[in-house]
Motif scaffolding. Structure first.
Motif, PDB file in Angstrom:
ATOM      1  N   ARG A  93       0.820  -1.226   0.000  1.00  0.00           N
ATOM      2  CA  ARG A  93       0.000   0.000   0.000  1.00  0.00           C
ATOM      3  C   ARG A  93       0.849   1.269   0.000  1.00  0.00           C
ATOM      4  O   ARG A  93       0.314   2.379  -0.060  1.00  0.00           O
ATOM      5  N   ARG A  94       2.182   1.103   0.057  1.00  0.00           N
ATOM      6  CA  ARG A  94       3.069   2.280   0.089  1.00  0.00           C
ATOM      7  C   ARG A  94       3.093   2.982  -1.275  1.00  0.00           C
ATOM      8  O   ARG A  94       2.924   2.337  -2.324  1.00  0.00           O
ATOM      9  N   PRO A  95       3.415   4.278  -1.288  1.00  0.00           N
ATOM     10  CA  PRO A  95       3.533   5.017  -2.552  1.00  0.00           C
ATOM     11  C   PRO A  95       4.538   4.373  -3.502  1.00  0.00           C
ATOM     12  O   PRO A  95       4.339   4.385  -4.717  1.00  0.00           O
ATOM     13  N   ALA A  96       5.585   3.768  -2.973  1.00  0.00           N
ATOM     14  CA  ALA A  96       6.614   3.142  -3.822  1.00  0.00           C
ATOM     15  C   ALA A  96       6.023   2.017  -4.669  1.00  0.00           C
ATOM     16  O   ALA A  96       6.611   1.626  -5.680  1.00  0.00           O
ATOM     17  N   CYS A  97       4.847   1.489  -4.266  1.00  0.00           N
ATOM     18  CA  CYS A  97       4.280   0.337  -4.968  1.00  0.00           C
ATOM     19  C   CYS A  97       3.071   0.710  -5.835  1.00  0.00           C
ATOM     20  O   CYS A  97       2.360  -0.186  -6.310  1.00  0.00           O
TER      21      CYS A  97
END
Ligand SMILES: CC(C)(COP(=O)(O)OP(=O)(O)OC[C@H]1O[C@@H](n2cnc3c(N)ncnc32)[C@H](O)[C@@H]1OP(=O)(O)O)[C@@H](O)C(=O)NCCC(=O)NCCS
Length: 169
Positions: A93-97
């Motif tokens: 759910r992180r922005p990196a993903c």
């Protein structure tokens, strides 16, 4: 509590991995890099102020839609409570993903807990799961380590919060 790791976690990660056979121990320096350069795609789980879980991962440099999960470690006393699944969900759910549509990892053939964990992730994401040999016992490890099987999960069309909602079910 699940949180993004910081470099000061490196030494605790090293100790946790040492308590989680059959995981390979890396140098503390490697764990420091995981907790700093790869912090955006790794997660630390704290229970009563102690590191009880850690997942290291990274986006494969030449395939920005694929998250590779490097190691998953949960302290023995914290197992069986869904912590590993929650940590993977936290990374997705992180922005990196945001652009991630596949998840890959490698698992040795006899690691039942790890197979169950990642097949469960594929099931919850309602997507496919393909297996192949990534690093072969003889060809890559010269007989000194079991083969590492590549498990490729996806594609999952949803991203971020939607992936995490599916995994929480
Ligand atoms: C593998 C490991 C991370 C699982 O952590 P965990 O927090 O106990 O896992 P979860 O509670 O999230 O369980 C996830 C799934 O695996 C299953 N599972 C957990 N331990 C299991 C075991 N020993 N045998 C079979 N299935 C198991 C759970 O039932 C669950 O399945 P479900 O989604 O169908 O309900 C933990 O056992 C561990 O640290 N092992 C040592 C290190 C290791 O092998 N890491 C994985 C390689 S990268």
């Amino acid at each position: 509590m699940l949180r993004r790791p910081v470099s000061e976690d490196g030494a605790s990660v090293h100790r946790l991995i040492g308590r989680c056979p059959p995981l390979d121990e890396n140098s503390i320096y490697c764990n420091l890099l995981q907790a700093s350069h790869f912090a955006g795609t790794s997660v630390a789980a704290e229970v009563d102020g102690e590191l009880a879980g850690f997942v290291s991962g990274y986006i494969i440099p030449e395939r920005p839609d694929t998250l590779f999960i490097w190691q998953v470690a949960v302290a023995e006393e914290a197992r069986g409570l869904g912590l590993a699944g929650r940590m993977i969900c936290e990374i997705l759910r992180r922005p990196a993903c945001t652009r991630v549509r596949h998840l890959e990892t490698t698992i040795t053939p006899d690691n039942d807990a790890s197979w169950a964990l990642f097949r469960g992730v594929a099931r919850k994401l309602e997507t496919a799961c393909a297996e192949s040999v990534m690093f072969d016992r003889e060809r890559h490890f010269r007989g000194r380590h079991d083969s590492e099987m590549l498990l490729r999960i996806g594609p999952f069309a949803r991203a971020g919060a939607q992936v995490s909602a599916a995994l929480a079910r």
